[in-house]
Design an enzyme around this catalytic site. Structure first.
Site, short mmCIF file in Angstrom:
data_model
loop_
_atom_site.label_atom_id
_atom_site.label_comp_id
_atom_site.label_asym_id
_atom_site.label_seq_id
_atom_site.Cartn_x
_atom_site.Cartn_y
_atom_site.Cartn_z
N ASN A 8 0.82 -1.20 0.00
CA ASN A 8 0.00 0.00 0.00
C ASN A 8 0.87 1.26 0.00
O ASN A 8 2.03 1.24 0.40
CB ASN A 8 -0.93 0.00 1.22
CG ASN A 8 -0.15 0.12 2.51
OD1 ASN A 8 0.26 1.21 2.92
ND2 ASN A 8 0.08 -1.01 3.18
N LYS A 50 18.14 3.23 -17.14
CA LYS A 50 19.23 4.08 -16.68
C LYS A 50 19.33 4.05 -15.16
O LYS A 50 18.33 3.83 -14.47
CB LYS A 50 19.01 5.52 -17.15
CG LYS A 50 19.14 5.70 -18.65
CD LYS A 50 18.89 7.15 -19.04
CE LYS A 50 20.00 8.05 -18.54
NZ LYS A 50 19.82 9.45 -19.00
N TYR A 105 -5.07 6.12 11.79
CA TYR A 105 -5.19 7.10 10.72
C TYR A 105 -6.19 8.19 11.11
O TYR A 105 -6.95 8.07 12.07
CB TYR A 105 -5.66 6.40 9.43
CG TYR A 105 -4.61 5.55 8.78
CD1 TYR A 105 -3.81 6.05 7.76
CD2 TYR A 105 -4.41 4.22 9.18
CE1 TYR A 105 -2.84 5.27 7.16
CE2 TYR A 105 -3.43 3.44 8.58
CZ TYR A 105 -2.66 3.97 7.57
OH TYR A 105 -1.69 3.19 6.98
N LYS A 135 0.94 1.35 16.10
CA LYS A 135 1.46 2.59 15.54
C LYS A 135 0.30 3.48 15.14
O LYS A 135 -0.73 2.98 14.67
CB LYS A 135 2.36 2.31 14.34
CG LYS A 135 3.05 3.55 13.76
CD LYS A 135 4.04 3.17 12.68
CE LYS A 135 3.37 2.84 11.37
NZ LYS A 135 4.34 2.55 10.29
N LYS A 169 -0.81 7.62 13.38
CA LYS A 169 -0.36 8.73 12.55
C LYS A 169 -0.31 10.02 13.36
O LYS A 169 -1.11 10.25 14.27
CB LYS A 169 -1.30 8.90 11.37
CG LYS A 169 -1.38 7.68 10.47
CD LYS A 169 -0.02 7.30 9.90
CE LYS A 169 -0.11 6.12 8.96
NZ LYS A 169 1.21 5.73 8.40
N ASP A 224 3.98 8.06 13.45
CA ASP A 224 4.45 8.15 12.06
C ASP A 224 3.93 9.44 11.44
O ASP A 224 2.73 9.65 11.33
CB ASP A 224 3.93 6.94 11.29
CG ASP A 224 4.36 6.91 9.84
OD1 ASP A 224 5.14 7.79 9.42
OD2 ASP A 224 3.91 6.01 9.11
N ALA A 225 4.86 10.32 11.01
CA ALA A 225 4.49 11.60 10.39
C ALA A 225 4.46 11.53 8.87
O ALA A 225 4.10 12.52 8.22
CB ALA A 225 5.46 12.69 10.83
N GLU A 259 8.60 8.05 13.52
CA GLU A 259 8.84 7.58 12.16
C GLU A 259 8.71 8.69 11.12
O GLU A 259 7.77 9.47 11.15
CB GLU A 259 7.86 6.44 11.85
CG GLU A 259 7.98 5.88 10.45
CD GLU A 259 7.04 4.70 10.26
OE1 GLU A 259 6.65 4.45 9.10
OE2 GLU A 259 6.70 4.01 11.25
N GLU A 304 10.93 3.46 4.44
CA GLU A 304 9.91 2.83 3.61
C GLU A 304 9.80 3.48 2.23
O GLU A 304 9.25 2.87 1.31
CB GLU A 304 8.55 2.85 4.29
CG GLU A 304 7.86 4.21 4.34
CD GLU A 304 6.46 4.13 4.91
OE1 GLU A 304 5.51 4.31 4.14
OE2 GLU A 304 6.31 3.89 6.11
N ASP A 339 10.91 -1.39 2.23
CA ASP A 339 9.86 -2.32 1.82
C ASP A 339 10.38 -3.18 0.67
O ASP A 339 10.69 -2.65 -0.40
CB ASP A 339 8.63 -1.52 1.39
CG ASP A 339 7.43 -2.38 1.08
OD1 ASP A 339 7.58 -3.40 0.40
OD2 ASP A 339 6.32 -2.00 1.50
N HIS A 349 8.25 -2.11 6.09
CA HIS A 349 6.92 -1.61 5.76
C HIS A 349 6.23 -2.64 4.87
O HIS A 349 6.86 -3.44 4.20
CB HIS A 349 7.06 -0.28 5.02
CG HIS A 349 5.80 0.22 4.39
ND1 HIS A 349 5.43 -0.07 3.10
CD2 HIS A 349 4.83 1.03 4.88
CE1 HIS A 349 4.29 0.52 2.83
NE2 HIS A 349 3.89 1.20 3.88
N GLU A 359 5.59 -5.22 9.99
CA GLU A 359 4.39 -4.41 10.13
C GLU A 359 3.16 -5.26 9.85
O GLU A 359 3.23 -6.32 9.23
CB GLU A 359 4.45 -3.24 9.14
CG GLU A 359 3.37 -2.20 9.32
CD GLU A 359 3.63 -0.96 8.47
OE1 GLU A 359 3.28 0.14 8.91
OE2 GLU A 359 4.20 -1.09 7.36
N SER A 360 2.00 -4.80 10.31
CA SER A 360 0.73 -5.48 10.03
C SER A 360 -0.38 -4.44 9.91
O SER A 360 -0.35 -3.41 10.59
CB SER A 360 0.38 -6.47 11.15
OG SER A 360 -0.86 -7.10 10.91
N TYR A 361 -1.36 -4.71 9.03
CA TYR A 361 -2.52 -3.83 8.87
C TYR A 361 -3.79 -4.62 9.14
O TYR A 361 -4.41 -5.15 8.22
CB TYR A 361 -2.56 -3.25 7.46
CG TYR A 361 -1.45 -2.28 7.15
CD1 TYR A 361 -1.53 -0.96 7.56
CD2 TYR A 361 -0.32 -2.70 6.46
CE1 TYR A 361 -0.50 -0.07 7.29
CE2 TYR A 361 0.72 -1.81 6.19
CZ TYR A 361 0.62 -0.50 6.60
OH TYR A 361 1.63 0.38 6.34
#
Length: 388
Positions: A53, A100, A155, A181, A183, A212-213, A238, A264, A291, A321, A340-342
Site C-alpha cells: 500500500n 538508466k 489514521y 502505531k 499517525k 508516524d508523520a 517515524e 519505507e 519495503d 513496511h 508491520e501489520s494492517y
C-alpha cells in the site's frame, strides 16, 4: 522449465482514511500471476505478486516494459544452474535491461511486484516456505519460529475523534497485538499530543506505541514534535521529514533521545547507502523500514542489507513496511527485527495466513510452500477474481 503465461490486473484497496500527506480514497495495487509448466500436487506452479500500500498500481510500466521483457526471455535465460527452477537474480537483470541508473520512484514498484511472484514460484518448486529457502540461501540456515508484529493504524478519519482512536487501539489488543502505531502530522501538535494521550490510555506502555508523520515536517516542526514527545518514551518517531532529506533526520537524531524510524520510501541500495552516510542513524536504537516490494523486490533488498551491515547495523534493525506475507517470510528467514501489520485496512492484501493468529504480539510462518498466499482465503479469492 519455462514460464507459460503472465497476467496482471489492478485491484482497489480504497479506504476512507488519511495520513499526514495523502488520503487513500483512490488507492489501488497491481496484482500479477506468473504461470509455469512445473507441476506440483497435480497443478502447474503459479506465483503471485502485488505491491504494498501507499504506491499506486503500475499497470503501464508492467504492460509496456517489464512484462514484455520477461516474456521475450528464453527459458535458458531465466533458470538457475539446475535448469529446474527460476533464478530471481537473472530475471532481475532481464527486467532492468535498458534502464538508466537513478529514477527509482515508480519502476521499482513494478519490478518488485514481479519479483514477489518469482520468489513465490522458487519456494513452491522447492516445496518449502519461502522463509526456509531464504534462511538456507542467505541466512544461517534456521528461521525465526515467530516474528514480532505491530498493528499499524491510527489514521485520520473524516469524523475523527478520540474515542474512535481508543476503540481502534482496544481492537488491536483484542486481536493479540501488544504494539501499535498511529499517525501524526495531520493536525496541530497540541491536537496530536491529545491523540497520543488517548492512545496511551489504552496501550498503557509508551514503549509499545510508535508514531508516524509520513514525511510531513520541515526541520523546525520536526524538532518541535521531538520536544513535545520526548517525555513519553515512545517506541519510535517515524519518517519526520522527507525521506531524502537526510539533514532533517540527522537533526532529529541529535535532538531526540528516543528511537527514530525511516526507510519505507527508499527504493534502492544506493539510497540506503546515503542514509547510512549522511542521516546520522544510530545502530543501537533506530529502525530501518525499507519495503522489499516497493524497492525492486527481494533481490535489491538483499543489497540493502549488505549496505546496512557495512555501516555496522544488524538485520534486527530492520522492520519492513508493507504488512503482508512476503515481508513476513523475509523477516523470519533473514532474522529481521519484526514486521508491520494492517489488521483493519488494505484488506485482503494486508495481514497473514488464516491458520496463524497473532499471539502475544507475534505470528508464525505457516508450513505452506511458497509465500503462503494459499493459506489466506480472502486474498486468494481476490487474486483469482482478477487474474483467472
Amino acid at each position: 522449465m519455462k514460464i507459460t503465461d503472465i497476467r496482471e490486473a489492478r485491484a482497489s484497496i480504497a479506504s476512507p482514511i488519511a495520513n499526514a500527506y495523502i488520503d487513500f480514497s483512490k488507492m489501488d495495487v497491481s496484482v500479477v500471476a506468473i504461470h509455469t509448466d512445473v507441476i506440483r500436487d497435480g497443478e502447474p506452479v503459479v506465483g503471485y505478486g502485488f505491491n504494498s500500500n501507499g504506491r499506486y498500481a503500475q499497470q503501464g510500466l508492467l504492460r509496456d516494459r517489464f512484462i514484455p521483457r520477461l516474456r521475450d526471455a528464453t527459458a535458458e535465460m531465466i533458470v538457475d544452474e539446475t535448469g529446474e527452477n527460476l533464478d530471481p537474480f537473472r530475471i532481475w537483470e532481464i527486467l532492468m535491461q535498458n534502464e538508466k541508473p537513478g529514477g527509482h520512484g515508480e519502476r521499482s514498484v513494478a519490478v518488485g511486484v514481479l519479483d514477489m511472484a518469482v520468489w513465490d514460484i522458487v519456494a513452491k518448486i522447492e516445496a518449502r516456505p519461502l522463509a526456509q529457502v531464504l534462511a538456507e540461501r542467505f541466512g544461517d540456515g534456521s528461521t525465526d519460529a515467530r516474528v514480532a508484529v505491530y498493528a499499524a493504524g491510527g489514521y485520520y478519519y473524516p469524523d475523527d475523534d478520540l474515542e474512535r482512536l481508543r476503540e481502534e487501539m482496544r481492537g488491536y489488543l483484542t486481536l493479540g497485538y501488544t504494539a501499535t502505531k498511529m499517525k501524526i502530522g495531520g493536525v496541530p501538535l497540541a491536537d496530536d499530543l491529545r491523540r497520543i494521550d488517548a492512545a496511551l490510555e489504552v496501550i498503557e506502555k509508551p514503549e509499545c506505541l510508535a508514531v508516524d508523520a509520513n514525511g510531513r515536517f520541515d526541520e523546525a516542526t520536526t524538532l518541535a514534535y521531538a520536544r513535545g514527545m520526548e517525555h513519553y518514551g515512545l517506541r519510535w518517531f517515524e519518517e519526520a521529514g522527507d525521506p531524502l532529506d537526510y539533514e532533517i533526520q540527522k537533526a532529529l537524531g541529535k535532538a531526540y533521545s528516543g528511537a527514530t524510524a525511516t526507510g519505507e520510501n527508499l527504493f534502492s541500495h544506493q539510497d540506503v547507502r546515503n542514509l547510512m552516510r549522511y542521516a546520522g542513524m544510530r545502530a543501537d536504537r533506530d529502525i530501518l523500514q525499507m519495503d522489499p516490494v516497493l524497492s525492486y523486490g527481494l533481490v535489491e533488498y538483499l543489497r540493502m542489507l549488505d549496505e546496512l551491515r557495512a555501516a555496522g547495523f544488524s538485520t534486527r534493525n530492520c522492520i519492513p513496511h508493507g504488512g503482508h506475507q512476503f515481508a513476513l517470510n523475509i523477516a523470519a528467514g533473514l532474522k529481521l527485527g519484526g514486521n508491520e501489520s494492517y489488521p483493519r485496512v488494505f484488506a485482503p492484501f494486508g495481514g497473514f495466513a488464516d491458520s496463524t493468529p497473532i499471539e502475544d504480539g507475534q505470528v508464525r510462518i505457516p508450513d505452506v510452500p511458497g509465500i503462503g498466499f494459499e493459506d489466506k482465503a480472502a486474498l486468494m479469492d481476490t487474486l483469482r477474481a482478477h487474474l483467472d
